[in-house]
Design an enzyme around this catalytic site. Sequence first.
Site, PDB file in Angstrom:
ATOM      1  N   SER A 130       0.837  -1.195   0.000  1.00 13.38           N
ATOM      2  CA  SER A 130       0.000   0.000   0.000  1.00 13.38           C
ATOM      3  C   SER A 130       0.868   1.239   0.000  1.00 13.38           C
ATOM      4  O   SER A 130       1.954   1.249   0.599  1.00 13.38           O
ATOM      5  CB  SER A 130      -0.904   0.017   1.235  1.00 13.38           C
ATOM      6  N   TYR A 143      -3.256   0.268  10.044  1.00 12.25           N
ATOM      7  CA  TYR A 143      -3.141  -0.242   8.686  1.00 12.25           C
ATOM      8  C   TYR A 143      -1.753   0.022   8.114  1.00 12.25           C
ATOM      9  O   TYR A 143      -1.116  -0.871   7.542  1.00 12.25           O
ATOM     10  CB  TYR A 143      -4.214   0.405   7.802  1.00 12.25           C
TER      11      TYR A 143
END
Length: 231
Positions: A130, A143
């Site tokens: 990500s 996250y």
Amino acid sequence: MSDPRPVALVTGASGGMGREIARELSRTHRIVAVGRDAARLEAVAADTGAETWRLDVSDAEGLAEHVAGLDRLDVLVHAAAIARTLGVAAARAADWAEHFAVNVTAPAELTRLALPLLRAAQGTVVFIGSGASTRPVPGSAVYAATKHALRAVADVLRIDEEPHRLRVATVAPGQTDTAMLRAMVPAEQYAPERYIRPESVAAAVRFVVDAPADAHITDLAVRPRQEIARI
């Protein structure tokens, strides 16, 4: 006659990004699609002819049982992930444990289980990372931390598996138009045209998988055409 095509296993295949990766790779590979949503997995199977495994990637026993039934594996794509807007002040121990279980431990365990087959095929492992691992946004502590950790798993795996000629890549998309992102962005601020399409991430995975035999693509960042500083 058995299908002679190489085999690609894609986790998170019932989600938007994983579904498109499975669809893209199905042009050249037999697909094993792993996900939790039965109806969406059936749709993936209808589109791709995939074998489907309905299970949570954090179910280590379930993964082991299913992997034991494989006789070949050429490509492993880790697209399954969870993400909730949680900063350090709001996150509890259970939140950290859940995110690490799905986003880090599960892909590491599945890779361990599949290593004999991947080594035999001199295959490719793709971790969907990500942009949050390098460009975090407010409220993304949990996250972002898991995606930092996943990058470390990929980097060490690449070093350790070099003698077996295993290719290991991290494909790190920025904000992508998926249900995960829609859950994190207020509806009135959500503009799909600003975000990467899942199909574009699938094309990046295809680029990694199709690298010539003498090349090893290790890290691939995929950013929105017009950079978004903050969600």
